[in-house]
Enzyme design. Sequence first.
Site, PDB file in Angstrom:
ATOM      1  N   HIS A  11       0.830  -1.199   0.000  1.00  0.00           N
ATOM      2  CA  HIS A  11       0.000   0.000   0.000  1.00  0.00           C
ATOM      3  C   HIS A  11       0.872   1.260   0.000  1.00  0.00           C
ATOM      4  O   HIS A  11       2.041   1.244   0.395  1.00  0.00           O
ATOM      5  CB  HIS A  11      -0.939   0.012   1.204  1.00  0.00           C
ATOM      6  CG  HIS A  11      -0.233  -0.001   2.525  1.00  0.00           C
ATOM      7  ND1 HIS A  11       0.415   1.096   3.053  1.00  0.00           N
ATOM      8  CD2 HIS A  11      -0.042  -0.997   3.421  1.00  0.00           C
ATOM      9  CE1 HIS A  11       0.950   0.800   4.206  1.00  0.00           C
ATOM     10  NE2 HIS A  11       0.703  -0.474   4.452  1.00  0.00           N
ATOM     11  N   ASP A  55       3.708  -4.450   4.097  1.00  0.00           N
ATOM     12  CA  ASP A  55       5.133  -4.738   4.229  1.00  0.00           C
ATOM     13  C   ASP A  55       5.354  -6.139   4.810  1.00  0.00           C
ATOM     14  O   ASP A  55       6.296  -6.832   4.428  1.00  0.00           O
ATOM     15  CB  ASP A  55       5.825  -3.680   5.094  1.00  0.00           C
ATOM     16  CG  ASP A  55       5.148  -3.455   6.440  1.00  0.00           C
ATOM     17  OD1 ASP A  55       4.120  -4.099   6.721  1.00  0.00           O
ATOM     18  OD2 ASP A  55       5.651  -2.614   7.221  1.00  0.00           O
TER      19      ASP A  55
END
Length: 509
Positions: A98, A396
Amino acid sequence: MLARNRFIVVLVVGMLLAVLSFSLQYLHLIPTNPVAEQGSHGKSRKRVNPVLHTEPPIPDPIRDTHQYCNYPNITEHGWEGHSPADYRLLSVQVMIRHGDRYPLYSIPKTKRPAIDCTLSDKRRPSHPLLASFVNHMALGGRGHWDASLGSLPRLPNHSSCEMGELTQTGAVQHLKNGDHLRQAYIKRHNLLTDDWSPRQLWVETTGKSRTLQSGLAFLFGFLPRFDWSRLTVRQQWSTLFCGSSCDCPARNRYLDQEQRRQYRQRIADAELERTYVAMAKTLGVATKTLRAANPVDALLCHFCHNLPFPCSSTRTTTSTPPEGACLTQQHFAVIRRQQKDDELERREEGIYRRYAVLAAHPYLSRTAARMERIAKDSQTRRGREEAVFALASAHDVTMAPLLSALGLEGAGFPRFAARLIFELWNSPDVKDNGKNERMKRGKGLDNMFIRVLYNGEDLTFDTAFCRDHSRSIAQPLCPLGKFLSFVRRDMFNIVNATSYHQACHQTVL
């Protein structure tokens, strides 16, 4: 006589210069043919690493953080879509992290960073597609959604950002990503046409608004024609994108071991401890309270948005706080330095790599299976039954283990709006010189190849499955078979197993 002496002097000097020039070349202090050397490097497809005669540069945590922020005002470049002549692109599988988001944690006794999370093309950073993107998202009810995704906002929409909310910077980052890959794959290779079919596109995301919104921004920049009626967005319930294969006890035990290693590394760092004590004193809170608040997350937001570092809201009532009442870039640099040190130790210890192999396998397995089916369909000349473009909008904690499992730990921690791409290529047929007819390179998948790119850089031959492959002019890419063998068997060597099920259910020492 005088003329004769001058001639002798000139002759001696000339001889000395000739000897000196020969000596320098013999000792390789100057290149004998620099143009020829540069030319030879240009012809070779292999990476040529320079010989360093000095110590490598000291890591700079502030410079690294600028890269992590991934400012969208920087022109995007990349090697996506590049291939040898006449190779045909069959499919592209993309995972994105994102875009830029508001912090997940707040620092005690400080004001939260003032950031507007509504989107406006009148405010920087902006993008030529931003206004039309905002307008199109209002029509999202025409799309098809899995589970609870339909109830999530399709745009960030708070004038004062909420925790974890995508910012305008994050939306612009992915509009840029999508537009960049549209040039690479749509304009150059016609991977999707204006009348693309719903079965040609696969989109999945976690149930967080920031991943959904990032995926939509990416698709709006990428698709040749954004059409809600043809778009289906599927939900992945786990951040690992493990689907129905999330049950893996050994993976969880490796993660526990890795987290204990991280804790030991942090408490052994004396400079980090002094920094936390100083920061806590500045803010008037207990050191353990500051640690629990994960201050680096909020500090990254201040840094990436060029905002002053936070000050204690209880130390002063004046507009200018007294000296020492604010956190500083020096505090931030120590925390970031420790994080980089931890990345190096993590690679050396190897525990995280074992966790990563088991965490990333389900996603890699689905990617490999999809690519194999597309490869086989192209050989039988059947219609495209598989999605030629797949997008996974993730975090992540999704991408980091995926990089590690592929052997790309040196690529660094995933920045905001990072992109990891798998390309499937079909090599051209070869000519039979005797009959001047087109013939296949081989049987099966012998003429199928894969490329792996991370943030635009081709890292295929840095991966664990293709690092030892010898490239040649006749075969400059990595065979797809190597990737399939790696995902289905070889990647489990590091945990002394031959399958995902065996690796997940064996005892972890």
